[in-house]
Write an enzyme that holds these catalytic residues in place. Structure first.
Site, PDB file in Angstrom:
ATOM      1  N   LYS A 104       9.149  10.302  -2.152  1.00  0.00           N
ATOM      2  CA  LYS A 104       8.996   9.074  -0.642  1.00  0.00           C
ATOM      3  C   LYS A 104       9.293   8.799   0.632  1.00  0.00           C
ATOM      4  CE  LYS A 104       5.816   5.762   0.381  1.00  0.00           C
ATOM      5  NZ  LYS A 104       5.705   4.106   0.241  1.00  0.00           N
ATOM      6  N   LYS A 135      14.935  -0.428   4.659  1.00  0.00           N
ATOM      7  CA  LYS A 135      14.737   0.455   3.837  1.00  0.00           C
ATOM      8  C   LYS A 135      15.354   1.742   3.128  1.00  0.00           C
ATOM      9  CE  LYS A 135      12.510   0.578  -0.268  1.00  0.00           C
ATOM     10  NZ  LYS A 135      11.080   0.248  -0.441  1.00  0.00           N
ATOM     11  N   LEU A 154       0.471  -1.102   0.015  1.00  0.00           N
ATOM     12  CA  LEU A 154      -0.069   0.127  -0.156  1.00  0.00           C
ATOM     13  C   LEU A 154       1.084   1.338   0.136  1.00  0.00           C
ATOM     14  CD1 LEU A 154      -2.485  -1.657   2.727  1.00  0.00           C
ATOM     15  CD2 LEU A 154      -2.834  -1.500   0.609  1.00  0.00           C
ATOM     16  N   PRO A 155       0.356   2.706  -0.413  1.00  0.00           N
ATOM     17  CA  PRO A 155       1.699   4.023  -0.595  1.00  0.00           C
ATOM     18  C   PRO A 155       1.653   4.583   0.909  1.00  0.00           C
ATOM     19  CG  PRO A 155      -1.382   3.695  -1.852  1.00  0.00           C
ATOM     20  CD  PRO A 155      -0.992   2.455  -0.990  1.00  0.00           C
TER      21      PRO A 155
END
Length: 289
Positions: free
Chosen positions: A243, A168, A64-65
Site C-alpha cells: 500500500k 511517511k 483508517l485504511p
C-alpha cells in the site's frame, strides 16, 4: 482531554488504549464489533457511530485504511458534529493530495487539523513507542503534540499540511529498498559459504549498517529478535508495505521524481504479495532468494 478515536484496528486499538493509560477520556468507534469490545476492555467508551463519538470532544483521532475512507469520515461524520474548537488528527497513511484536501476543508470550517502518520508496527502501537511525522500549521501541531506524545516516543513537525504523508511514504520506500538489499546480501553471503550470523556481526558494525539489518534482521536466529523468529508473523504486514509503495509510486509520478530503485522495490513487493504472502511480515521477502 475528551478524545474521539475512530478506527480501532491492529494499530488504532493500541493507540486508543495508550490514550486511556495517559488519563484521557476516549470515546471510540469502529465498524468491527470485536474491535469495539477490545476498546471497552481497554477502558474506552464505545459508540454506535462516529458522529456520536465526536459529540462534545476536544480532539478527534482517526486511524483508517485509505484516503477515500478518511475523506468520507471527516466530511460526513466529523465536520459539523465535533465542536468547532476541537483539534483533528488523522494518523492514517494516505495519499498526499487527499490529506491536503481534508485539512483545507477542516480549516475552512474553523478546525485545526494535522496529518500525522506513524512509523512503527503493532508492537510499537501497543507499547506507545510510535514515531509520528506531522503536517500542519504550527498552531495545529502545538495542539496535537501532547496527544501524540501519549502514543509515541517521537513527534516531529515535518512541515505544512501533507508533509507528514510525504515523509511517511518516502521513509517506507527507503525501508523497502534497504530490506531488499539486506535480504540479497545475507543470502548471497550464505550461498558463498559465510555463516549468516558472522555476516550480521561484521556488516552490522561496518558500512553495511542499516535499520533493516540491525534492528529488524530478516533471517531467523540471526541478529536481533524480529518477526523472522516468529515465522514472519506480526510486525509490518506485506499488504501494508505494498500500500505504501503504491502511494509512493503515485506521488513520484505526480511530482516527476526519479525513483528507479523505488520502482523496482515496488514491483518486487507486488510480486511477493501476489504469490500468496499477504499474511507475512514484509521482511519475509527474503524467502524469494
Amino acid at each position: 482531554m475528551k478524545i474521539a478515536f475512530i478506527g480501532l484496528g491492529n494499530m488504532g486499538g493500541g493507540m486508543a488504549a495508550n490514550l486511556v493509560k495517559a488519563g484521557h477520556e476516549v470515546r471510540a468507534f469502529d465498524l468491527a464489533k470485536p474491535a469495539l469490545e477490545a476498546a471497552r476492555d481497554a477502558g474506552c467508551t464505545t459508540f454506535d457511530s462516529a458522529k456520536e463519538a465526536c459529540q462534545g470532544v476536544e480532539a478527534v483521532v482517526s486511524m483508517l485504511p485509505n484516503g477515500a475512507i478518511v475523506k468520507g469520515l471527516f466530511e460526513n461524520e466529523v465536520f459539523g458534529h465535533a465542536p468547532s474548537g476541537a483539534v483533528l488528527l488523522d494518523c492514517s497513511t494516505i495519499d498526499v493530495a487527499t490529506a491536503k484536501s481534508v485539512i483545507e476543508t477542516a480549516t475552512a470550517q474553523g478546525y485545526d487539523m494535522v496529518d500525522a502518520p506513524v512509523s512503527g508496527g503493532i508492537a510499537a502501537s501497543n507499547g506507545g513507542t510510535l514515531t509520528f511525522m506531522v503536517g500542519g500549521t504550527a498552531e495545529a501541531f502545538a495542539r496535537a503534540e501532547p496527544i501524540l506524545n501519549s502514543m509515541g516516543k517521537a513527534v516531529i513537525h515535518a512541515g505544512d499540511a501533507g508533509a507528514g504523508q510525504t515523509a511517511k511514504i518516502c521513509n517506507n520506500m527507503l525501508l523497502a529498498i534497504t530490506m531488499i538489499g539486506t535480504a540479497e546480501a545475507m543470502k548471497m553471503a550464505e550461498r558463498l559459504g559465510l555463516d549468516p550470523q558472522k555476516f550480521y556481526e561484521i556488516s552490522s558494525q561496518s558500512s553495511g549498517y542499516n535499520w533493516s539489518l540491525n534492528a529488524y534482521t530478516p533471517l531467523p536466529c540471526v541478529g536481533v529478535e524480529s518477526p523472522a523468529d516468529n515465522g514472519y508473523a506480526g510486525g509490518f504486514a506485506t499488504p501494508l508495505m505494498v500500500k505504501d509503495l503504491r502511494l509512493a509510486m503515485e506521488a513520484a509520478e505526480t511530482s516527476d521524481a526519479a525513483v528507479p530503485l523505488g520502482s523496482r522495490a515496488a514491483a518486487l513487493y507486488e510480486d511477493f504479495l501476489g504469490a500468496g504472502n499477504e499474511a507475512l511480515d514484509f521482511s519475509a521477502i527474503i524467502k524469494t532468494y
